[in-house]
Design an enzyme around this catalytic site. Structure first.
Site, short mmCIF file in Angstrom:
data_model
loop_
_atom_site.label_atom_id
_atom_site.label_comp_id
_atom_site.label_asym_id
_atom_site.label_seq_id
_atom_site.Cartn_x
_atom_site.Cartn_y
_atom_site.Cartn_z
N ASN A 1 0.86 -1.19 0.00
CA ASN A 1 0.00 0.00 0.00
C ASN A 1 0.90 1.25 0.00
O ASN A 1 0.80 2.11 0.87
CB ASN A 1 -0.96 0.00 1.20
CG ASN A 1 -2.04 1.06 1.04
OD1 ASN A 1 -2.26 1.87 1.91
ND2 ASN A 1 -2.70 1.07 -0.10
N GLY B 1 5.89 8.22 1.33
CA GLY B 1 6.86 7.89 2.39
C GLY B 1 7.70 6.69 1.99
O GLY B 1 8.94 6.70 2.08
N HIS B 2 7.03 5.63 1.49
CA HIS B 2 7.78 4.45 1.03
C HIS B 2 8.69 4.81 -0.14
O HIS B 2 9.82 4.35 -0.24
CB HIS B 2 6.81 3.36 0.56
CG HIS B 2 5.93 2.78 1.62
ND1 HIS B 2 4.58 2.99 1.64
CD2 HIS B 2 6.22 2.00 2.69
CE1 HIS B 2 4.05 2.35 2.69
NE2 HIS B 2 5.01 1.75 3.34
N GLU C 1 11.80 6.96 9.71
CA GLU C 1 11.89 7.43 11.10
C GLU C 1 10.51 7.61 11.72
O GLU C 1 10.40 7.84 12.92
CB GLU C 1 12.68 8.74 11.16
CG GLU C 1 14.15 8.53 10.89
CD GLU C 1 14.96 9.81 10.95
OE1 GLU C 1 14.36 10.91 11.01
OE2 GLU C 1 16.20 9.70 10.90
N SER D 1 1.02 7.53 6.09
CA SER D 1 0.90 6.17 6.63
C SER D 1 -0.16 5.43 5.84
O SER D 1 -1.17 6.03 5.42
CB SER D 1 0.47 6.25 8.10
OG SER D 1 -0.03 5.00 8.53
N SER D 2 0.04 4.13 5.65
CA SER D 2 -0.97 3.34 4.95
C SER D 2 -2.28 3.38 5.72
O SER D 2 -3.36 3.26 5.13
CB SER D 2 -0.50 1.89 4.81
OG SER D 2 0.67 1.86 4.05
#
Ligand code: PAF
Length: 294
Positions: free
Chosen positions: A32, A36-37, A150, A187-188
Site C-alpha cells: 500500500n 513515504g515508502h 523514522e 501512513s498506509s
C-alpha cells in the site's frame, strides 16, 4: 522490474547482481505504497546499484484484534509505483514462503528492553514479529544497506539494536518522516480515516511540535507537558495510547545524560491507530535547542 514470489527465486536473482559486484539496497514494506515508502526507495537508489523492495503483510506482527485482515493490499498499484521508481527486484511472497513450518514453529528474534516499552507495551508481541521477519528478510536479501522510515522510530531503534547485537553485516539507514502539507505523517493507515477524522488528524503532529518548542524554550517539567498534550488530544477526540518524552537512544525517561529527546505519540482516532514522533537535540555546547523533525 523482476517480481519474485519465492525466496529461492529471489536468492538466485540476487546472486547474479552480487557476483557482478553490485551493491544492494533493501526497502522492506507491507505494501500500500505512498510517498513515504517511495522516499525510502529513492534513498536506496541513491546509495546502492540495485534496489530490492519486499511487500509482505506480516501476520506475526499483528495482534489477534488488530487489522491484519483489513490491512490494504494493493499489489498491482504498488508494482506500478516501484517500476516507475526504477526498482529492479520486488519480493512479494505468500505467508507459506516466509513461514513454511507455520508461525507457531517459527524461531523468534526478540530485542529486550527497547521492545518492551511504548508500542511494545500496548501491542504485545508486535516487535518480536517485526524483528523476526526483518531478520529473515535481511538474511535472504543480504543487502549492503536497508532503509527504514523514522516515523516508526521505535521500530528503527529496535532494528538497529538487533543488527548490532546479532552482528548482521548491513548498514541500517533511517529516512525522515514524509508528511502531508498539514503535517500529518504519511501512513498506509491514514486511508482508514473518515473525512472528519482526516481534518482532525494533523493535531497529532501539531501537539508534538508544540511540546518540542516548549522544551526548546527551556520548559523542563516533562510530566506536565505530557499530561497537557494528552489532555489536548483527548479534547480533540483522540484516545491517546501514550504521549511520551523520552531519551532518543534508550527510549526510557530523560536523564542528565540524555543528549537527544524523542517525543513519541500513539493515539487512536476512531478505529485508526496513528503514531508519530519528533526529536530535539539537548546538546548544550554546540546546538542546544536545535530542532530535529522525525
Ligand atoms: O514498517 C513496516 O512496514 C513493517 O513493520 C516491516 C519493517 C516491513 C516489517 O514487516
Amino acid at each position: 522490474m523482476r517480481t519474485c514470489t519465492s525466496s529461492s527465486q529471489l536468492q538466485a536473482a540476487l546472486q547474479r547482481a552480487r557476483s557482478e559486484g553490485q551493491s544492494i539496497g533493501f526497502v522492506p514494506t507491507m505494501g500500500n505504497l505512498h510517498e513515504g515508502h517511495l522516499d525510502l526507495v529513492r534513498k536506496a537508489r541513491g546509495l546502492c546499484d540495485v534496489v530490492v523492495v519486499s511487500i509482505f503483510v506480516n501476520p506475526l506482527q499483528f495482534g489477534p484484534n488488530e487489522d491484519f485482515d483489513s490491512y490494504p493490499r494493493t499489489l498491482t498499484a504498488d508494482k506500478e509505483k516501484l517500476f516507475a521508481e526504477g526498482v529492479q527486484f520486488l519480493y512479494a511472497p505468500g505467508v507459506e514462503d516466509v513461514y513454511p513450518d507455520g508461525m507457531e514453529a517459527q524461531t523468534v528474534v526478540s530485542v529486550p528492553d527497547l521492545g518492551d516499552t511504548l508500542c511494545g507495551a500496548s501491542r504485545p508481541g508486535h516487535f518480536d514479529g517485526v524483528t523476526t521477519v526483518v531478520n529473515k528478510l535481511l538474511n535472504l536479501v543480504r543487502p549492503d544497506a536497508a532503509i527504514f522510515g523514522e516515523k516508526d522510530f521505535q521500530q528503527l531503534s529496535i532494528v538497529r539494536k538487533m543488527v548490532r547485537d546479532l552482528c548482521i553485516p548491513v548498514q541500517i539507514v533511517g529516512v525522515a518522516t514524509t508528511r502531508d502539507e498539514d503535517g500529518l505523517a504519511k501512513s498506509s493507515r491514514n486511508g482508514y480515516l473518515s473525512k472528519q477524522e482526516r481534518r482532525v488528524a494533523p493535531l497529532l503532529h501539531q501537539t508534538l511540535a508544540n511540546c518540542r518548542d516548549a522544551i526548546a524554550c527551556g520548559f523542563d517539567n516533562f510530566l506536565q507537558l505530557e499530561s497537557h498534550a494528552r489532555m489536548n488530544l483527548l479534547k480533540a477526540g483522540f484516545e491517546p495510547d501514550y504521549f511520551a518524552i523520552r531519551d532518543a537512544r534508550t527510549l526510557r525517561p530523560v536523564t542528565d545524560a540524555t543528549e537527544e529527546v524523542a517525543i513519541l505519540v500513539a493515539a487512536r482516532l476512531g478505529k485508526t491507530r496513528l503514531i508519530d514522533n519528533v526529536r530535539l537535540s539537548l546538546n548544550p555546547v554546540s546546538d542546544w535547542g536545535m530542532l530535529a523533525d522525525g
